[in-house]
Scaffold this motif. Structure first.
Motif, PDB file in Angstrom:
ATOM      1  N   LEU A   1       0.830  -1.202   0.000  1.00 55.88           N
ATOM      2  CA  LEU A   1       0.000   0.000   0.000  1.00 55.88           C
ATOM      3  C   LEU A   1       0.869   1.257   0.000  1.00 55.88           C
ATOM      4  N   TYR A   2       0.767   2.006  -1.098  1.00 56.27           N
ATOM      5  CA  TYR A   2       1.520   3.253  -1.265  1.00 56.27           C
ATOM      6  C   TYR A   2       0.575   4.440  -1.102  1.00 56.27           C
ATOM      7  N   LEU A   3       1.135   5.600  -0.833  1.00 57.46           N
ATOM      8  CA  LEU A   3       0.347   6.826  -0.938  1.00 57.46           C
ATOM      9  C   LEU A   3       0.812   7.545  -2.191  1.00 57.46           C
ATOM     10  N   GLN A   4      -0.116   7.749  -3.119  1.00 58.43           N
ATOM     11  CA  GLN A   4       0.231   8.368  -4.393  1.00 58.43           C
ATOM     12  C   GLN A   4      -0.278   9.792  -4.451  1.00 58.43           C
ATOM     13  N   LEU A   5      -0.273  10.376  -5.628  1.00 61.55           N
ATOM     14  CA  LEU A   5      -0.675  11.782  -5.732  1.00 61.55           C
ATOM     15  C   LEU A   5      -2.113  12.029  -5.284  1.00 61.55           C
TER      16      LEU A   5
ATOM     17  N   LEU B   1      -2.895   0.437  -4.226  1.00 67.52           N
ATOM     18  CA  LEU B   1      -2.666  -0.920  -3.751  1.00 67.52           C
ATOM     19  C   LEU B   1      -2.065  -1.752  -4.871  1.00 67.52           C
ATOM     20  N   ARG B   2      -0.928  -2.377  -4.582  1.00 65.52           N
ATOM     21  CA  ARG B   2      -0.239  -3.187  -5.583  1.00 65.52           C
ATOM     22  C   ARG B   2      -0.420  -4.657  -5.243  1.00 65.52           C
ATOM     23  N   ILE B   3      -1.011  -5.386  -6.164  1.00 69.02           N
ATOM     24  CA  ILE B   3      -1.356  -6.789  -5.937  1.00 69.02           C
ATOM     25  C   ILE B   3      -0.400  -7.682  -6.727  1.00 69.02           C
TER      26      ILE B   3
ATOM     27  N   ARG C   1      17.826  -3.075   0.350  1.00 69.01           N
ATOM     28  CA  ARG C   1      16.980  -2.470  -0.675  1.00 69.01           C
ATOM     29  C   ARG C   1      16.139  -3.579  -1.266  1.00 69.01           C
ATOM     30  N   LYS C   2      15.211  -3.197  -2.151  1.00 64.99           N
ATOM     31  CA  LYS C   2      14.378  -4.196  -2.824  1.00 64.99           C
ATOM     32  C   LYS C   2      15.224  -5.191  -3.618  1.00 64.99           C
ATOM     33  N   PHE C   3      14.668  -6.364  -3.845  1.00 60.82           N
ATOM     34  CA  PHE C   3      15.400  -7.404  -4.553  1.00 60.82           C
ATOM     35  C   PHE C   3      14.459  -8.100  -5.526  1.00 60.82           C
TER      36      PHE C   3
ATOM     37  N   GLY D   1      19.812  -4.034 -13.115  1.00 64.06           N
ATOM     38  CA  GLY D   1      18.894  -3.051 -12.550  1.00 64.06           C
ATOM     39  C   GLY D   1      18.764  -1.888 -13.497  1.00 64.06           C
ATOM     40  N   LEU D   2      17.668  -1.177 -13.373  1.00 67.42           N
ATOM     41  CA  LEU D   2      17.464   0.016 -14.198  1.00 67.42           C
ATOM     42  C   LEU D   2      17.642   1.231 -13.292  1.00 67.42           C
ATOM     43  N   GLY D   3      16.649   2.067 -13.161  1.00 66.12           N
ATOM     44  CA  GLY D   3      16.762   3.184 -12.232  1.00 66.12           C
ATOM     45  C   GLY D   3      17.838   4.178 -12.624  1.00 66.12           C
TER      46      GLY D   3
ATOM     47  N   ALA E   1      22.335   1.034  -2.608  1.00 67.80           N
ATOM     48  CA  ALA E   1      22.065  -0.143  -1.787  1.00 67.80           C
ATOM     49  C   ALA E   1      21.654  -1.385  -2.567  1.00 67.80           C
ATOM     50  N   ARG E   2      21.399  -1.220  -3.872  1.00 67.56           N
ATOM     51  CA  ARG E   2      20.988  -2.393  -4.643  1.00 67.56           C
ATOM     52  C   ARG E   2      22.189  -3.309  -4.884  1.00 67.56           C
ATOM     53  N   LEU E   3      21.881  -4.579  -5.158  1.00 68.96           N
ATOM     54  CA  LEU E   3      22.946  -5.552  -5.425  1.00 68.96           C
ATOM     55  C   LEU E   3      23.838  -5.103  -6.588  1.00 68.96           C
TER      56      LEU E   3
ATOM     57  N   ILE F   1      13.484   9.122 -13.219  1.00 70.22           N
ATOM     58  CA  ILE F   1      14.714   8.354 -13.340  1.00 70.22           C
ATOM     59  C   ILE F   1      14.607   6.937 -12.757  1.00 70.22           C
ATOM     60  N   ASN F   2      13.574   6.656 -11.967  1.00 71.62           N
ATOM     61  CA  ASN F   2      13.440   5.311 -11.408  1.00 71.62           C
ATOM     62  C   ASN F   2      13.224   4.229 -12.460  1.00 71.62           C
ATOM     63  N   ALA F   3      12.765   4.631 -13.621  1.00 72.70           N
ATOM     64  CA  ALA F   3      12.739   3.721 -14.775  1.00 72.70           C
ATOM     65  C   ALA F   3      11.735   2.578 -14.665  1.00 72.70           C
ATOM     66  N   CYS F   4      10.628   2.819 -13.988  1.00 72.72           N
ATOM     67  CA  CYS F   4       9.601   1.777 -13.908  1.00 72.72           C
ATOM     68  C   CYS F   4       9.062   1.442 -15.295  1.00 72.72           C
ATOM     69  N   GLY F   5       9.157   2.378 -16.232  1.00 71.72           N
ATOM     70  CA  GLY F   5       8.681   2.137 -17.594  1.00 71.72           C
ATOM     71  C   GLY F   5       9.760   1.576 -18.505  1.00 71.72           C
TER      72      GLY F   5
HETATM   73  C1  HEM Z   1       3.781   3.819  -6.326  1.00 62.56           C
HETATM   74  C2  HEM Z   1       4.371   3.935  -7.467  1.00 62.56           C
HETATM   75  C3  HEM Z   1       5.812   3.542  -7.630  1.00 62.56           C
HETATM   76  C4  HEM Z   1       6.881   3.838  -6.857  1.00 62.56           C
HETATM   77  C5  HEM Z   1       6.909   4.625  -5.573  1.00 62.56           C
HETATM   78  C6  HEM Z   1       8.023   3.232  -7.488  1.00 62.56           C
HETATM   79  C7  HEM Z   1       9.320   3.348  -7.029  1.00 62.56           C
HETATM   80  C8  HEM Z   1      10.413   2.882  -7.694  1.00 62.56           C
HETATM   81  C9  HEM Z   1      11.767   3.191  -7.387  1.00 62.56           C
HETATM   82  C10 HEM Z   1      12.214   4.097  -6.254  1.00 62.56           C
HETATM   83  C11 HEM Z   1      12.553   2.532  -8.286  1.00 62.56           C
HETATM   84  C12 HEM Z   1      14.061   2.604  -8.392  1.00 62.56           C
HETATM   85  C13 HEM Z   1      14.684   1.513  -7.671  1.00 62.56           C
HETATM   86  C14 HEM Z   1      16.159   1.618  -7.617  1.00 62.56           C
HETATM   87  O1  HEM Z   1      16.782   2.156  -8.540  1.00 62.56           O
HETATM   88  O2  HEM Z   1      16.726   1.129  -6.619  1.00 62.56           O
HETATM   89  C15 HEM Z   1      11.696   1.773  -9.135  1.00 62.56           C
HETATM   90  C16 HEM Z   1      12.111   0.930 -10.143  1.00 62.56           C
HETATM   91  C17 HEM Z   1      11.250   0.150 -10.881  1.00 62.56           C
HETATM   92  N1  HEM Z   1       9.881   0.061 -10.743  1.00 62.56           N
HETATM   93 FE1  HEM Z   1       8.755   1.306  -9.680  1.00 62.56          FE
HETATM   94  N2  HEM Z   1       7.607   2.570  -8.589  1.00 62.56           N
HETATM   95  C18 HEM Z   1       6.261   2.734  -8.702  1.00 62.56           C
HETATM   96  C19 HEM Z   1       5.452   2.226  -9.680  1.00 62.56           C
HETATM   97  C20 HEM Z   1       5.859   1.275 -10.568  1.00 62.56           C
HETATM   98  C21 HEM Z   1       5.068   0.834 -11.660  1.00 62.56           C
HETATM   99  C22 HEM Z   1       3.669   1.322 -11.992  1.00 62.56           C
HETATM  100  C23 HEM Z   1       5.813  -0.087 -12.308  1.00 62.56           C
HETATM  101  C24 HEM Z   1       5.434  -0.809 -13.570  1.00 62.56           C
HETATM  102  C25 HEM Z   1       4.869  -0.149 -14.607  1.00 62.56           C
HETATM  103  C26 HEM Z   1       7.053  -0.242 -11.605  1.00 62.56           C
HETATM  104  C27 HEM Z   1       8.106  -1.093 -11.958  1.00 62.56           C
HETATM  105  C28 HEM Z   1       9.425  -0.821 -11.672  1.00 62.56           C
HETATM  106  C29 HEM Z   1      10.529  -1.349 -12.426  1.00 62.56           C
HETATM  107  C30 HEM Z   1      10.442  -2.382 -13.547  1.00 62.56           C
HETATM  108  C31 HEM Z   1      11.669  -0.726 -11.942  1.00 62.56           C
HETATM  109  C32 HEM Z   1      13.064  -0.853 -12.505  1.00 62.56           C
HETATM  110  C33 HEM Z   1      13.772  -2.067 -12.129  1.00 62.56           C
HETATM  111  C34 HEM Z   1      14.667  -1.851 -10.965  1.00 62.56           C
HETATM  112  O3  HEM Z   1      15.800  -1.374 -11.142  1.00 62.56           O
HETATM  113  O4  HEM Z   1      14.226  -2.158  -9.873  1.00 62.56           O
HETATM  114  N3  HEM Z   1       7.059   0.618 -10.557  1.00 62.56           N
HETATM  115  N4  HEM Z   1      10.379   1.997  -8.759  1.00 62.56           N
END
Ligand code: HEM
Ligand code: SF4
Lengths: 106, 556
Positions: B45-49, B54-56, B164-166, B207-209, B250-252, B460-464
């Motif tokens: 559960l995140y707080l967004q804009l 909720l991420r399932i 950090r996340k893994f 990793g991306l980001g 902190a990532r691997l 820059i987090n690169a989720c896309g």
């Molecule tokens: C609540 C919304 C989100 C937050 C707060 C969030 C936060 C982050 C952060 C902080 C990173 C960078 C991690 C790092 O470099 O250590 C990241 C990476 C990533 N997130 Fe998100 N994200 C969100 C939504 C999403 C969504 C919607 C997706 C999918 C469309 C997603 C998929 C990913 C992926 C694939 C990465 C890159 C892989 C990696 O290096 O971990 N995230 N996210």
């Protein structure tokens, strides 16, 4: 505590309702979901009062993430200057059917 | 399809009850926000804009009809009638209310779903090739080990609070469809050329980001029985040696970068040598029990070619286009995997309405042995459709605006939520995706351009995944205004590559023209049969840069 950096005046106080998560705006006597009801602080004293209110409401677990947001006045209503806060005050720009823009027809 | 045993069931129910009590204590004030934050994140559960989000988890992207129907119900009763599939094959609801979350978690538990470890510094949802189990080029279905890893990593006491996340991805095919090299840890099923035995290639440090790295090979061949012991060794070394002083380091991937892969390998091998393997490794019976859940369904013996589908295609050119773009070769004769595009022209990539969820659930039940997949490209898959049934499936999809024939084409755009939803964003990404989708909407034009990927992130987090887009777009803020940097040459596949920057960022209104320029260079330069990325590899960055400069100069 060191002085917190404040955005330029005028400002409003924006937060998320703890229970609902909804974006809420501090008004003269509480919170409103309608950004146009937000109380506008024109000077430092008024901004400080909003900050004090934010701290109290946070402690009482009513809101989270309360921050001051700088606005300009359009037709007497406050409009956030920065795009992030403008989107937060209206709803997703890609979904005019959702968020405040839909709820309050802004 | 894996089914919960009593242990899974009890664990998830206990977790729901625990979170309900945490929410109650947050509401009555006995938990502070600072105390509550990590707890809610542990439950996705995140707080967004605009609201809570909720991420399932959709473990290894596999869903069945009953689950998708339940998601539709939650969308209708507790959200705004839609959900968003992400690049990590999870589903996000954008308008959650804290007070409803315990109820929603209960509804998820009813269909063996949860939000555990979809956030926070722990081992996240394991992702897999979306054609796992059905792909023609597969050595072995990777989902049994994905499930094994899921069970091992769920609430693993030692790894609950990592630096950090893994993120872990698995693939069992020769062609990488799971973006393995962008993960902290990747497992590829490989065959030992000498013995013919299958085992695992282990990659780490992707990793991306803000600091993207391609994963490197840590172990070329790991015998099957040692998988969990070896992963435990990697995680332990990371947990102890990884940096905790700086969140951004902190990532691997940073540990791999700072130590070097050889030094890391030495540490891991030493740890591995000391691990009590009999205790950590899954016992073969348990492994067999899990694998049995993923046994192939009762396929029929069918001819290679479907006359029915061929005739239907002659009558309907749009169906023919759909067949050309959205079908993937199945390992079983007479069957196919149908990808359902969540990228209608001008739509929000990955969004799906509750009504569409129900329609897809019905199709899965009727035509695909009750199975569905979520892809990292934010689409869905019906993995087991008879070629004879494709025309009917297509008609049903069309009725729900789900029949867009664009998989792998320029309008099959990956996009994160960006500034329309995300509190970390520096710019919007969805509107860019929408404008580009309209810009390249013409099916003939798309066909002419062929296979190319556009991937967009709002920060820059690169989720896309913008780093690995053939064309990557990164939204930033420049002097208070949204600005977009464009890269070319990224590749998420086994030919993994990070994109190269074309030049300075441009305002949103210049993005379509800039992408046009890039595509035009390709069209002008390509040789017979070359895809965009192949041409890029042959001619390099310079011609693309030169074409882009014309736009950048006007925009500046
Ligand atoms: C609540 C919304 C989100 C937050 C707060 C969030 C936060 C982050 C952060 C902080 C990173 C960078 C991690 C790092 O470099 O250590 C990241 C990476 C990533 N997130 Fe998100 N994200 C969100 C939504 C999403 C969504 C919607 C997706 C999918 C469309 C997603 C998929 C990913 C992926 C694939 C990465 C890159 C892989 C990696 O290096 O971990 N995230 N996210
Ligand atoms: S890339 Fe940035 S803007 Fe996009 S979802 Fe991730 S954190 Fe949000």
């Amino acid at each position: 505590m060191a002085a917190v950096k404040r955005p330029p005046l005028p400002v409003i106080l924006v937060a998320n309702d703890l229970l609902e998560g909804d974006v809420v705006f501090a008004t003269a006597d509480g919170w409103s979901r309608d950004p146009r009801q937000a109380k506008v602080a024109q000077d430092d004293a008024a901004a400080q009062a909003l900050e004090a209110f934010a701290a109290r409401e946070f402690l009482h677990a009513r809101v989270v993430g309360a921050t001051l947001v700088d606005v300009e006045l359009r037709d007497g209503a406050p409009v956030p200057r920065h795009i992030r806060e403008a989107i937060r005050a209206l709803g997703p720009s890609t979904r005019p059917d959702l968020g405040k823009q839909a709820d309050f027809q802004i | 399809m894996y089914r919960y045993d009593e242990f899974d069931e009890r664990l998830v129910r206990e977790r729901v009850a625990q979170f309900a009590s945490q929410v109650a204590r947050r509401i009555d004030g006995s938990l502070t926000d600072a105390e509550f934050l990590p707890l809610r994140l542990k439950n996705g559960l995140y707080l967004q804009l605009h609201s809570y989000m909720l991420r399932i988890a959709v473990p290894y992207g596999t869903l069945h009809a009953r689950q998708l129907r339940q998601l539709a119900r939650i969308a209708d009763e507790y959200d705004r009638g839609y959900g968003h599939f992400t690049t990590r094959t999870n589903l996000q609801f954008n308008w959650s209310k804290l007070k409803d979350v315990p109820t929603v978690l209960g509804l998820l538990a009813d269909v063996e779903m949860h939000c555990i470890q979809t956030s926070g510094n722990c081992i996240r949802n394991v992702t897999a090739d979306h054609f796992a189990g059905v792909a023609h080029d597969e050595i072995e279905d990777p989902r049994p080990i994905a499930e094994l890893i899921r069970q091992w990593s769920t609430l693993h006491p030692e790894f609950e609070w990592l630096g950090r996340k893994f993120k872990i991805a698995v693939s069992g095919a020769t062609h990488d469809r799971a973006v393995v090299k962008s993960h902290d840890l990747g497992v590829r099923i490989v065959r030992d050329p000498a013995s013919g035995e299958t085992g695992y290639e282990i990659l780490v440090g992707g990793g991306l980001g803000r600091t993207p790295f391609a994963a490197k090979v840590l172990r070329e061949f790991l015998p099957r029985e040692d998988l969990l012991a070896y992963l435990e060794a990697v995680l332990r070394v990371y947990n102890l040696e990884g940096r905790r002083d700086n969140k951004f380091k902190a990532r691997l991937k940073i540990l791999v970068h700072e130590l070097g892969i050889e030094a890391l390998r030495a540490l891991v091998e030493e740890e591995f040598a000391h691990i009590d393997k009999a205790r950590v490794n899954a016992d073969p019976q348990e492994q067999a029990r899990i694998a049995a859940y993923f046994a192939p369904p009762a396929y029929e013996d069918l001819p290679e070619v479907s006359r029915k589908l061929e005739d239907a295609q002659i009558r309907d050119p749009e169906l023919a286009r759909f067949v050309e773009h959205n079908l993937f070769r199945h390992k079983k004769r007479g069957y196919t995997a149908v990808t359902i595009s969540l990228k209608p022209i001008g739509g929000t990539p990955g969004d799906i309405t509750s009504e569409q969820m129900r329609a897809v659930a019905d199709l899965a039940e009727k035509y695909s042995f009750d199975e569905l997949r979520v892809t990292h490209a934010q689409n869905l898959v019906l993995p087991n459709v008879k070629l004879d049934d494709v025309a009917e499936v297509y008609e049903a999809l069309k009725a729900h605006d789900l029949a867009t024939a664009n998989i792998g084409r320029i309008t099959d755009i990956i996009s994160c939520p960006g500034l329309d939803y995300c509190s970390l964003a520096t710019a919007r990404s969805i509107p860019i995706a929408q404008v580009l989708s309209h810009h390249f909407a013409d099916p003939e034009k798309q066909k002419q351009i062929g296979e190319v990927s556009i991937k967009i992130s709002g920060c820059i987090n690169a989720c896309g995944h913008h780093h690995v887009g053939n064309i990557g777009i990164l939204g930033l803020e420049k002097k208070g205004v949204e600005s977009y940097q464009i890269t070319v040459g990224g590749d998420p596949s086994e030919n993994y590559a990070l994109g190269e920057l074309l030049g300075p960022g441009v305002p949103a209104e210049y993005v379509p023209e800039a992408v046009d320029k890039v595509v035009s260079v390709y069209l002008a330069e390509r040789q017979q049969g070359e895809t965009f990325i192949e041409t890029y590899r042959r001619i390099g960055l310079a011609p693309f840069k030169a074409a882009f400069k014309e736009i950048a100069d006007v925009a500046a």
